[in-house]
Write a protein that holds these residues in place. Structure first.
Motif, mmCIF file in Angstrom:
data_model
loop_
_atom_site.group_PDB
_atom_site.id
_atom_site.type_symbol
_atom_site.label_atom_id
_atom_site.label_comp_id
_atom_site.label_asym_id
_atom_site.label_seq_id
_atom_site.Cartn_x
_atom_site.Cartn_y
_atom_site.Cartn_z
ATOM 1 N N SER A 1 7.500 10.924 -5.535
ATOM 2 C CA SER A 1 8.009 11.435 -6.811
ATOM 3 C C SER A 1 9.125 10.556 -7.363
ATOM 4 C CB SER A 1 8.518 12.866 -6.623
ATOM 5 O OG SER A 1 9.531 12.920 -5.624
ATOM 6 N N ASP A 2 9.761 9.772 -6.492
ATOM 7 C CA ASP A 2 10.861 8.895 -6.915
ATOM 8 C C ASP A 2 10.278 7.553 -7.359
ATOM 9 O OD1 ASP A 2 13.325 7.859 -7.407
ATOM 10 O OD2 ASP A 2 13.788 7.418 -5.307
ATOM 11 N N HIS A 3 9.696 7.522 -8.553
ATOM 12 C CA HIS A 3 8.997 6.330 -9.046
ATOM 13 C C HIS A 3 9.994 5.276 -9.532
ATOM 14 C CE1 HIS A 3 5.566 4.140 -10.785
ATOM 15 N NE2 HIS A 3 6.404 3.840 -11.773
ATOM 16 N N ASP A 4 9.815 4.027 -9.062
ATOM 17 C CA ASP A 4 10.645 2.898 -9.477
ATOM 18 C C ASP A 4 9.706 1.804 -9.968
ATOM 19 O OD1 ASP A 4 12.235 0.640 -9.718
ATOM 20 O OD2 ASP A 4 13.426 1.067 -7.944
ATOM 21 N N PRO A 5 9.706 1.496 -11.268
ATOM 22 C CA PRO A 5 8.755 0.519 -11.811
ATOM 23 C C PRO A 5 8.928 -0.898 -11.288
ATOM 24 C CG PRO A 5 10.403 1.101 -13.459
ATOM 25 C CD PRO A 5 10.596 2.050 -12.311
ATOM 26 N N SER A 6 10.021 -1.177 -10.575
ATOM 27 C CA SER A 6 10.240 -2.518 -10.042
ATOM 28 C C SER A 6 9.725 -2.660 -8.605
ATOM 29 C CB SER A 6 11.730 -2.876 -10.077
ATOM 30 O OG SER A 6 12.481 -2.004 -9.238
ATOM 31 N N LYS A 7 9.081 -1.580 -8.074
ATOM 32 C CA LYS A 7 8.574 -1.602 -6.705
ATOM 33 C C LYS A 7 7.046 -1.515 -6.685
ATOM 34 C CE LYS A 7 12.583 0.602 -4.473
ATOM 35 N NZ LYS A 7 13.025 1.746 -3.625
ATOM 36 N N ALA A 8 6.456 -2.082 -5.619
ATOM 37 C CA ALA A 8 5.006 -1.967 -5.406
ATOM 38 C C ALA A 8 4.725 -2.140 -3.926
ATOM 39 C CB ALA A 8 4.241 -2.999 -6.220
ATOM 40 N N TYR A 9 3.570 -1.612 -3.511
ATOM 41 C CA TYR A 9 3.142 -1.704 -2.116
ATOM 42 C C TYR A 9 1.682 -2.138 -2.108
ATOM 43 C CZ TYR A 9 2.209 -0.283 2.729
ATOM 44 O OH TYR A 9 1.858 -0.257 4.050
ATOM 45 N N VAL A 10 1.371 -3.205 -1.360
ATOM 46 C CA VAL A 10 0.026 -3.769 -1.309
ATOM 47 C C VAL A 10 -0.494 -3.696 0.115
ATOM 48 C CG1 VAL A 10 -1.371 -5.843 -1.663
ATOM 49 C CG2 VAL A 10 0.501 -5.325 -3.237
ATOM 50 N N TYR A 11 -1.768 -3.339 0.268
ATOM 51 C CA TYR A 11 -2.425 -3.328 1.567
ATOM 52 C C TYR A 11 -3.881 -3.713 1.358
ATOM 53 C CZ TYR A 11 -3.734 1.276 -0.268
ATOM 54 O OH TYR A 11 -4.186 2.296 -1.067
ATOM 55 N N LEU A 12 -4.556 -4.078 2.438
ATOM 56 C CA LEU A 12 -5.956 -4.452 2.324
ATOM 57 C C LEU A 12 -6.799 -3.233 1.990
ATOM 58 C CD1 LEU A 12 -6.652 -7.073 5.126
ATOM 59 C CD2 LEU A 12 -6.400 -7.444 2.683
ATOM 60 N N GLY A 13 -7.719 -3.396 1.030
ATOM 61 C CA GLY A 13 -8.538 -2.278 0.617
ATOM 62 C C GLY A 13 -9.509 -1.822 1.682
ATOM 63 N N THR A 14 -10.026 -2.761 2.485
ATOM 64 C CA THR A 14 -10.961 -2.439 3.563
ATOM 65 C C THR A 14 -10.605 -3.267 4.782
ATOM 66 O OG1 THR A 14 -12.509 -4.128 2.777
ATOM 67 C CG2 THR A 14 -12.839 -1.871 1.990
ATOM 68 N N PRO A 15 -10.901 -2.774 6.007
ATOM 69 C CA PRO A 15 -10.670 -3.592 7.204
ATOM 70 C C PRO A 15 -11.477 -4.881 7.102
ATOM 71 C CG PRO A 15 -11.153 -1.323 7.790
ATOM 72 C CD PRO A 15 -11.457 -1.460 6.331
ATOM 73 N N THR A 16 -10.862 -5.996 7.444
ATOM 74 C CA THR A 16 -11.564 -7.265 7.275
ATOM 75 C C THR A 16 -11.061 -8.290 8.259
ATOM 76 O OG1 THR A 16 -12.116 -9.008 5.677
ATOM 77 C CG2 THR A 16 -9.917 -8.100 5.539
ATOM 78 N N MET A 17 -11.912 -9.237 8.590
ATOM 79 C CA MET A 17 -11.513 -10.461 9.264
ATOM 80 C C MET A 17 -11.487 -11.553 8.192
ATOM 81 S SD MET A 17 -11.184 -9.387 12.373
ATOM 82 C CE MET A 17 -10.737 -7.803 11.678
ATOM 83 N N LEU A 18 -10.531 -12.411 8.222
ATOM 84 C CA LEU A 18 -10.345 -13.348 7.125
ATOM 85 C C LEU A 18 -11.172 -14.613 7.292
ATOM 86 C CD1 LEU A 18 -6.492 -13.180 6.571
ATOM 87 C CD2 LEU A 18 -8.280 -11.751 5.614
ATOM 88 N N ASP A 19 -11.888 -14.997 6.222
ATOM 89 C CA ASP A 19 -12.493 -16.316 6.180
ATOM 90 C C ASP A 19 -11.874 -17.152 5.069
ATOM 91 O OD1 ASP A 19 -13.514 -14.896 4.108
ATOM 92 O OD2 ASP A 19 -15.573 -15.635 4.317
ATOM 93 N N ASP A 20 -11.016 -16.538 4.242
ATOM 94 C CA ASP A 20 -10.275 -17.244 3.200
ATOM 95 C C ASP A 20 -8.831 -16.757 3.227
ATOM 96 O OD1 ASP A 20 -12.377 -18.804 1.878
ATOM 97 O OD2 ASP A 20 -13.191 -16.860 1.282
ATOM 98 N N ASP A 21 -7.913 -17.614 2.765
ATOM 99 C CA ASP A 21 -6.524 -17.196 2.639
ATOM 100 C C ASP A 21 -6.425 -15.994 1.711
ATOM 101 O OD1 ASP A 21 -5.979 -19.365 4.191
ATOM 102 O OD2 ASP A 21 -4.994 -20.543 2.623
ATOM 103 N N ILE A 22 -5.521 -15.065 2.031
ATOM 104 C CA ILE A 22 -5.243 -13.951 1.126
ATOM 105 C C ILE A 22 -4.245 -14.430 0.074
ATOM 106 C CG2 ILE A 22 -4.214 -11.669 0.916
ATOM 107 C CD1 ILE A 22 -5.179 -10.986 3.633
ATOM 108 N N VAL A 23 -4.581 -14.227 -1.179
ATOM 109 C CA VAL A 23 -3.710 -14.617 -2.289
ATOM 110 C C VAL A 23 -3.385 -13.363 -3.096
ATOM 111 C CG1 VAL A 23 -3.465 -15.996 -4.385
ATOM 112 C CG2 VAL A 23 -4.691 -16.930 -2.404
ATOM 113 N N ILE A 24 -2.091 -13.118 -3.322
ATOM 114 C CA ILE A 24 -1.633 -11.986 -4.123
ATOM 115 C C ILE A 24 -0.769 -12.526 -5.251
ATOM 116 C CG2 ILE A 24 -0.277 -9.856 -4.124
ATOM 117 C CD1 ILE A 24 -0.964 -9.580 -1.144
#
Length: 281
Positions: A212-235
């Motif tokens: 409920s304490d929304h701060d527009p300067s914050k964000a949280y990122v996580y992988l959408g599905t479990p994965t093994m990487l074959d390419d670099d993750i770019v955000i």
């Protein structure tokens, strides 16, 4: 950047690399303005039949500075990194190995490659490596209002079925790679995206479930599905004011372990060029 990463025996080289598979990896990135504080944990397993001296080779961003290193053997023996002059550190490591002790030595090979030497690793051993570092997040080339965060494939287990004969790992194959990126900007975040992988995103807080304490300067990122990487993750993170000069202050208090209260300042200047258009050829 070296493509040969992971744990490899000092005697036998990369031909014996499969004796030390990377089984599980956890990455926590805290992005504050244009700076990243990263904590990476990697769990390896020794399939070797004899004691070996090994090296752990891992990539780092060119601007990174390692803050701490720790290796935990079988969840009981802890090897912590202590900063020493290079020749002295090598001498202490060699003495420990000669006495039959398990020891570690972290060295910078190039600007973007570090090496950890681990001596006397016994067979059927779990090796957990903990590394934390700070680095500068580069601006995305398409916009001065965007940052580009890149996580190399080396931080995660390779594609394929995980080993099935590791007692401490069990059968939970869905949790071999975990990623969490907490983002804190000085001004509101306008977008977060990944051109490389499907991601989960929560705006306004630093956890997966919205608060409920929304701060527009914050964000949280996580992988959408479990994965093994074959390419670099770019955000790619876009926010207001990323192209303006600013100064950040980090204070280390004596109550937090500092000998005396210390302030560290980081000044960010983003060049702007108003160049005339080049004539057509």
């Amino acid at each position: 950047m070296s493509t040969r990463v992971g744990i490899v025996p000092l005697e036998g080289g990369w031909s014996l690399r499969d004796e030390y598979p990377l089984v599980r990896s956890r990455c926590n990135y805290n992005v504050v303005d244009v700076y990243t504080i990263a904590e990476i944990t990697q769990d390896y397993h020794s399939n070797a039949s004899v004691n070996r001296n090994v090296e752990y080779v891992f990539p780092m961003p060119p601007s990174a500075a390692v803050c701490s290193f720790k290796a935990v053997i079988n969840d009981t023996k802890i090897i912590k990194g202590v900063v020493k002059e290079k020749s002295e550190a090598k001498k202490v490591f060699d003495q420990a190995v000669a006495k039959g002790k398990t020891a570690g030595l972290l060295q910078q090979e190039h600007a973007d490659v570090f090496r950890v030497s681990l001596g006397n690793i016994t067979p059927r051993t779990k090796i957990s490596v903990y590394i934390s570092f700070v680095s500068i997040v580069v601006h995305d080339g398409s916009s001065a209002q965007a940052l580009r965060i890149t996580l190399p494939t080396a931080v995660a287990p390779r594609y394929g079925n995980p080993p099935t004969d590791i007692p401490w790992f069990g059968t939970n194959v869905q949790n071999r790679f975990e990623l969490a990126v907490s983002i804190q900007m000085n001004k509101p975040i306008t977008s977060v995206s990944s051109p490389s992988h499907p991601i989960g995103l929560t705006l306004g807080c630093h956890q997966q479930e919205p608060t409920s304490d929304h701060d527009p300067s914050k964000a949280y990122v996580y992988l959408g599905t479990p994965t093994m990487l074959d390419d670099d993750i770019v955000i790619v993170v876009s926010a207001q004011g990323l192209d303006t000069p600013r100064c950040s202050v980090e204070r280390w208090l004596d109550s937090e372990g500092a000998e005396e209260t210390t302030d560290a300042y980081a000044l960010t200047l983003v060049p702007k060029f108003d160049l005339p258009p080049l004539p057509c050829q």
